[in-house]
Design an enzyme around this catalytic site. Sequence first.
Site: not given
Lengths: 111, 233
Positions: B19, B25, B167, B194
């Site tokens: 990102q 996110c 997150h 992630n």
Amino acid sequence: EEDPLIEQVVGGGDELGELDAEAHFASFERRFGRTYRDAGERAYRMSVFAANLRRARRHQRLDPTATHGVTKFSDLTPGEFRDRFLGLRRPSLEGLVGGEPHEAPILPTDG
Amino acid sequence: LPDDFDWRERGAVGPVKDQGSCGSCWSFSTSGALEGAHFLATGKLEVLSEQQMVDCDHECDASESRACDSGCNGGLMTTAFSYLMKSGGLQSEKDYPYAGRENTCKFDKSKIVAQVKNFSVISVNEDQIAANLVKHGPLAIAINAAYMQTYIGGVSCPFICGRHLDHGVLLVGYGSAGYAPIRFKEKPYWIIKNSWGENWGEKGYYKICRGPHDKNKCGVDSMVSSVTAIHTS
């Protein structure tokens, strides 16, 4: 050997000297290709890096089943890290406690 | 439920993305969930666009009109699913590539490759989360990322971790036994994708403990949503 059931979670004393922040920081700069505007900026980032080394060590003590250490975020303060790399908007209470229109049906979990 | 399950082994998970320096996110979590749902609906893995949501999704919370998805300033996966239902769907990453900053919206409806049929919020219950993961594909989840700044690998299971969610990530699987020498026992864990690139964590992935003694660690069980996709040709 440390007692695995009683973990020390506070600093053990002479941490900075032990960690040799300058050498770790130089290695961090090479590894992640970091360059800073001037010597002042570099000195500031090194102080942040040293604080993050202490933080990683604290995380290691609090989270012994994972490995914590230097990452590509090690020259960022927790505030900078949060502002630049997180970004989840705070959900409304309704979305967390249920009762909202999209609540999933309960699935069978046996077999 | 199987003891171990991993959607990566079944082809439902795309490559790890990055990102960059942008609080987007939430869009990566959303696109990852839809990539998985689209795979389940069509058998084809299509890598989907986050930039479309960063640029075009300004959907607001139904109960809080001032809380809206806002590009690099943050967003929420459930409101992003609402946006996708209203807009028609997502373009591919190739058609609408990630820029890492908010630009003017260039959404082209004729280039949609994945559409949302429905989405659900799953209760704070690890068995239900696992069952929904197996049935519906990777799940969009939120977590407290305090330990992620320094994480390198292994199963994270902090003694103390806040449950304030900050997150958005993607739950892709779970394991029954991660190695945990300090506690002299094998610990079950969640496998989380992630969006900080492959050079973070375990090739871009994070493992966090689960199970009866470690429920909702770092808030991981408290905001979980699944999505289903429309079968498109």
